[in-house]
Structures are given as C-alpha cells and as structure tokens.
Design a protein around this motif. Structure first.
Motif, PDB file in Angstrom:
ATOM      1  N   ASP A   1       6.823   8.372  11.807  1.00  0.00           N
ATOM      2  CA  ASP A   1       6.086   7.375  11.019  1.00  0.00           C
ATOM      3  C   ASP A   1       4.604   7.313  11.387  1.00  0.00           C
ATOM      4  OD1 ASP A   1       8.345   6.601   9.613  1.00  0.00           O
ATOM      5  OD2 ASP A   1       8.865   5.006  11.031  1.00  0.00           O
ATOM      6  N   ALA A   2       4.191   8.067  12.395  1.00  0.00           N
ATOM      7  CA  ALA A   2       2.826   7.938  12.913  1.00  0.00           C
ATOM      8  C   ALA A   2       1.766   8.201  11.845  1.00  0.00           C
ATOM      9  CB  ALA A   2       2.618   8.881  14.100  1.00  0.00           C
ATOM     10  N   GLY A   3       1.961   9.240  11.041  1.00  0.00           N
ATOM     11  CA  GLY A   3       0.968   9.580  10.030  1.00  0.00           C
ATOM     12  C   GLY A   3       0.817   8.490   8.977  1.00  0.00           C
ATOM     13  N   MET A   4       1.932   8.005   8.477  1.00  0.00           N
ATOM     14  CA  MET A   4       1.881   6.948   7.464  1.00  0.00           C
ATOM     15  C   MET A   4       1.255   5.674   8.020  1.00  0.00           C
ATOM     16  SD  MET A   4       5.229   7.067   5.006  1.00  0.00           S
ATOM     17  CE  MET A   4       6.452   6.869   6.292  1.00  0.00           C
ATOM     18  N   LEU A   5       1.679   5.267   9.215  1.00  0.00           N
ATOM     19  CA  LEU A   5       1.122   4.052   9.811  1.00  0.00           C
ATOM     20  C   LEU A   5      -0.366   4.209  10.108  1.00  0.00           C
ATOM     21  CD1 LEU A   5       3.988   3.031  12.258  1.00  0.00           C
ATOM     22  CD2 LEU A   5       3.173   1.708  10.305  1.00  0.00           C
TER      23      LEU A   5
ATOM     24  N   TYR B   1       0.841  -1.194   0.000  1.00  0.00           N
ATOM     25  CA  TYR B   1       0.000   0.000   0.000  1.00  0.00           C
ATOM     26  C   TYR B   1       0.881   1.250   0.000  1.00  0.00           C
ATOM     27  CZ  TYR B   1      -3.327  -3.528   1.509  1.00  0.00           C
ATOM     28  OH  TYR B   1      -4.085  -4.663   1.586  1.00  0.00           O
ATOM     29  N   ILE B   2       0.439   2.243  -0.735  1.00  0.00           N
ATOM     30  CA  ILE B   2       1.091   3.552  -0.673  1.00  0.00           C
ATOM     31  C   ILE B   2       0.494   4.310   0.506  1.00  0.00           C
ATOM     32  CG2 ILE B   2       1.348   5.792  -1.827  1.00  0.00           C
ATOM     33  CD1 ILE B   2       1.154   4.259  -4.502  1.00  0.00           C
ATOM     34  N   SER B   3       1.352   4.915   1.309  1.00  0.00           N
ATOM     35  CA  SER B   3       0.872   5.752   2.407  1.00  0.00           C
ATOM     36  C   SER B   3       1.503   7.135   2.280  1.00  0.00           C
ATOM     37  CB  SER B   3       1.200   5.135   3.762  1.00  0.00           C
ATOM     38  OG  SER B   3       0.510   5.815   4.787  1.00  0.00           O
TER      39      SER B   3
ATOM     40  N   SER C   1      -2.962  10.489   5.017  1.00  0.00           N
ATOM     41  CA  SER C   1      -3.088  11.258   6.256  1.00  0.00           C
ATOM     42  C   SER C   1      -2.838  12.707   5.891  1.00  0.00           C
ATOM     43  CB  SER C   1      -2.037  10.770   7.263  1.00  0.00           C
ATOM     44  OG  SER C   1      -1.816  11.718   8.282  1.00  0.00           O
ATOM     45  N   THR C   2      -3.701  13.605   6.356  1.00  0.00           N
ATOM     46  CA  THR C   2      -3.529  14.994   5.939  1.00  0.00           C
ATOM     47  C   THR C   2      -3.974  15.985   6.996  1.00  0.00           C
ATOM     48  OG1 THR C   2      -4.184  16.673   4.297  1.00  0.00           O
ATOM     49  CG2 THR C   2      -5.786  14.943   4.765  1.00  0.00           C
ATOM     50  N   ALA C   3      -3.326  17.137   6.975  1.00  0.00           N
ATOM     51  CA  ALA C   3      -3.792  18.267   7.764  1.00  0.00           C
ATOM     52  C   ALA C   3      -5.177  18.669   7.270  1.00  0.00           C
ATOM     53  CB  ALA C   3      -2.821  19.440   7.613  1.00  0.00           C
ATOM     54  N   GLY C   4      -5.943  19.337   8.130  1.00  0.00           N
ATOM     55  CA  GLY C   4      -7.280  19.780   7.757  1.00  0.00           C
ATOM     56  C   GLY C   4      -8.357  18.855   8.287  1.00  0.00           C
ATOM     57  N   MET C   5      -9.601  19.317   8.242  1.00  0.00           N
ATOM     58  CA  MET C   5     -10.730  18.492   8.649  1.00  0.00           C
ATOM     59  C   MET C   5     -11.185  17.665   7.453  1.00  0.00           C
ATOM     60  SD  MET C   5     -12.990  21.002  11.087  1.00  0.00           S
ATOM     61  CE  MET C   5     -12.208  22.020  12.362  1.00  0.00           C
ATOM     62  N   VAL C   6     -11.363  16.372   7.694  1.00  0.00           N
ATOM     63  CA  VAL C   6     -11.600  15.421   6.604  1.00  0.00           C
ATOM     64  C   VAL C   6     -12.978  14.780   6.729  1.00  0.00           C
ATOM     65  CG1 VAL C   6     -10.799  13.285   5.526  1.00  0.00           C
ATOM     66  CG2 VAL C   6      -9.131  14.913   6.454  1.00  0.00           C
ATOM     67  N   ASP C   7     -13.717  14.773   5.637  1.00  0.00           N
ATOM     68  CA  ASP C   7     -14.912  13.942   5.526  1.00  0.00           C
ATOM     69  C   ASP C   7     -14.407  12.567   5.119  1.00  0.00           C
ATOM     70  OD1 ASP C   7     -17.115  12.485   4.476  1.00  0.00           O
ATOM     71  OD2 ASP C   7     -18.208  14.342   4.091  1.00  0.00           O
ATOM     72  N   THR C   8     -14.340  11.648   6.080  1.00  0.00           N
ATOM     73  CA  THR C   8     -13.721  10.352   5.802  1.00  0.00           C
ATOM     74  C   THR C   8     -14.549   9.501   4.840  1.00  0.00           C
ATOM     75  OG1 THR C   8     -14.712   9.457   7.828  1.00  0.00           O
ATOM     76  CG2 THR C   8     -12.445  10.282   7.974  1.00  0.00           C
ATOM     77  N   GLY C   9     -15.846   9.725   4.791  1.00  0.00           N
ATOM     78  CA  GLY C   9     -16.682   8.983   3.850  1.00  0.00           C
ATOM     79  C   GLY C   9     -16.388   9.377   2.412  1.00  0.00           C
TER      80      GLY C   9
ATOM     81  N   ASP D   1      -4.629  14.022   9.963  1.00  0.00           N
ATOM     82  CA  ASP D   1      -3.304  13.580  10.395  1.00  0.00           C
ATOM     83  C   ASP D   1      -3.220  13.282  11.886  1.00  0.00           C
ATOM     84  OD1 ASP D   1      -3.566  16.293  11.037  1.00  0.00           O
ATOM     85  OD2 ASP D   1      -1.653  16.898  10.161  1.00  0.00           O
ATOM     86  N   VAL D   2      -3.891  14.066  12.718  1.00  0.00           N
ATOM     87  CA  VAL D   2      -3.831  13.800  14.158  1.00  0.00           C
ATOM     88  C   VAL D   2      -4.597  12.516  14.485  1.00  0.00           C
ATOM     89  CG1 VAL D   2      -4.295  14.696  16.470  1.00  0.00           C
ATOM     90  CG2 VAL D   2      -3.593  16.253  14.652  1.00  0.00           C
ATOM     91  N   ASN D   3      -5.722  12.294  13.819  1.00  0.00           N
ATOM     92  CA  ASN D   3      -6.445  11.036  14.006  1.00  0.00           C
ATOM     93  C   ASN D   3      -5.592   9.842  13.572  1.00  0.00           C
ATOM     94  OD1 ASN D   3      -8.695  12.303  15.023  1.00  0.00           O
ATOM     95  ND2 ASN D   3      -9.826  12.294  13.097  1.00  0.00           N
TER      96      ASN D   3
END
Length: 296
Positions: free
Chosen positions: A279-283, A4-6, A65-73, A109-111
């Motif tokens: 590595d936290a964001g990628m993992l 997988y690409i992260s 993983s990204t900065a900002g608020m994300v609509d995960t759906g 990213d924090v999540n």
C-alpha cells in the motif's frame, strides 16, 4: 468525507484504489501494467481507472505514484528506464485535470513509499529518514522534516546508480542478483530459483544460498553506509519484497552497516523495515497530493 483516487504505477502491476481524507483505503484493486506497450498505453490505463472510479464515487483529486523520474511541478515523466518505452514526456497531471476537472498530483514511486513510511509507517516522527526499496533495482528517498528532498532537478537519491566496486549499487546489491548468483554457482537454470526458494534453502543450511545472501547484505551495508556519511539519517527504512525476510536479514544488514560506519555514526543510525508494503505507493501518492494542496 472527501475521497481521492490513488494510482501506483509499477513495472509489473498498477495498484489503485480510493482513499478518504483520513488516509484510509476504502477500495483497492490492480491490473497488469503491460509496460512493454509503452507510455501512451500506461497513461490510457490510468485514465481508464480514473473513468471507472469517478463514475462510482464523488472524487476530489487524483494521486499518482509512478516509476520514472518525475517533474512534480508539471506532473510529468522526464526520464524513465527502458522498462516502459517512450514513458518520458507522459503528462499525467495536464491530461487528468483537463479530462476530469479535478486536481491531479504526481510523484516518483520510491518517494511515495518514503513519504508513506514517514507519515504513518516505520519512520514516523523521525527528523531525517532514508528509505530504500530493494527489488529488481534499488531506489532511494530522503525525507527531511516531512518533506521529500528532490534535489535541484528532481533527481535526488537515485542511489541505485551509485558507483561501487567497478559496478553500481543496484547491480551488486539488488534482490535480482540473488537468483543469478545462486543459479550460476549451482550451474542450474535461473528459472529454478526465486527469492523465496533461496531464503528457504538458506534457512535449511544451504551454503551457496547463504553465501549469496551474505554477499548481498554486505553490499547493502556498504552502500547504506556511504549514503549515511553524506546525509546522516536518524533512521534507514528498508522496503521491497525481499525485506519481508526481516527476521533473517536484520542482523546481517545491521552487522554489515556497523562494519562500514564509524562507531559514532553507527550508534545513532537506526535500521527499520517498511510497514506499508504493497500500500506504500498509493498512500504516499495521497500524502504527496495533500501536501501540494496545503502549499498551494
């Protein structure tokens, strides 16, 4: 074994790599975000990374993983600070899946950092974990029984905006306040100081540096206590570059937390420091992706 690409998109750098299905990072690299160029440029960089890696590896999915608020759906950004102009509305999932014909999942990213610490880091095995990243601002994540708590509109745990002492948590308690305070109190240019320099001087007994650090840890203790009164976590995990100073900070933060928590809660709230660091964001993006696949 599937690969997988992260991609971990931060304000300064985009860290990326290839991860196998056992959560082992097989390859890692990074490039400058150049956030000032805006959302379209960031998306283009992510696409360029995906194009590069899909030519080398057989890829089963793209994890972001990204900065900002994300609509995960939807896998898109619905709110972002001005650091990345015109980032809101960036449709990572739709664009990536259309281009590469493989699934893509996107999370804040924090999540992601919180999920990484829960799955294989400092919060592993806990029932309720609060993860805070302390850097230029303060970000938060709540993980309950292995699930990130997103809230009603995907904006839960935006603790940096929490009102405190006629200001807010991140304005008073983020690592960035250290350099501003020390430079101001010493009447020196801000560029003379950074976090590492401040901690080295504090260890050598500099009163101003120690006072600034004590102010910061007191604010962190108060802010963490306020969150603990609401969610009652089993463990609080602290991440961000400044938390590399664990030996110097642990006692100060634990003392501050005890100052603001009633004893019965303080006795059942454990402080830990993040394990996965860069590595936290990628993992975390990978763990989020795999969780979405299990649910679908």
């Amino acid at each position: 074994m599937k690969k997988y690409i992260s991609i971990d998109i931060g304000g300064t750098a985009i860290k990326y790599g290839v991860i196998n299905e056992n959560a082992e990072i097989l390859y890692r690299s990074e490039r400058a975000t150049e956030a000032y160029k805006g959302g379209a440029s960031v998306l283009a960089k992510a696409m360029d990374i995906a194009s590069e890696l899909t030519q080398i590896h057989e890829i089963s999915g793209i994890c972001i993983s990204t900065a900002g608020m994300v609509d995960t759906g939807k896998g898109e950004i619905f709110y972002s600070a001005p650091l990345i102009p015109d980032y809101a509305g960036t449709r990572f999932k739709e664009t990536m899946e259309k281009e590469y014909g493989i699934p893509c999942e996107v999370e804040n990213d924090v999540n992601c950092a919180g999920l990484a610490e829960y799955m294989s880091g400092a919060a592993k095995g806990s029932s309720i974990a609060l993860i805070l990243t302390v850097g230029t601002g303060i970000g938060g994540c709540i993980v309950v029984d292995g699930k990130v708590f997103h809230g009603f509109s995907n904006s839960a745990c935006e603790v940096g905006y929490m009102h405190m002492d006629d200001s807010d948590f991140q304005t008073l308690g983020a690592a960035s306040i250290l350099t501003r305070k020390v430079a101001e109190w010493k009447q020196e240019p801000a560029e003379n100081w950074n976090g590492y320099h401040i901690f080295e001087e504090a260890k050598n007994g500099d009163e101003i540096c120690n006072r600034a650090i004590n102010d910061m840890t007191d604010v962190l203790g108060k802010g963490i206590a306020n969150i603990c009164y609401v969610i009652n976590p089993e463990i609080v995990v602290l991440g961000g570059g400044i938390m590399a100073q664990e030996e110097f900070l642990r006692d100060k933060i634990e003392s501050a937390l005890k100052k603001y928590l009633v004893p019965s809660i303080a006795a059942n709230t454990r402080i830990a420091f993040a394990k996965h660091k860069n590595d936290a964001g990628m993992l975390g993006a990978f763990y989020h992706f795999m969780g979405c696949r299990q649910e679908s």
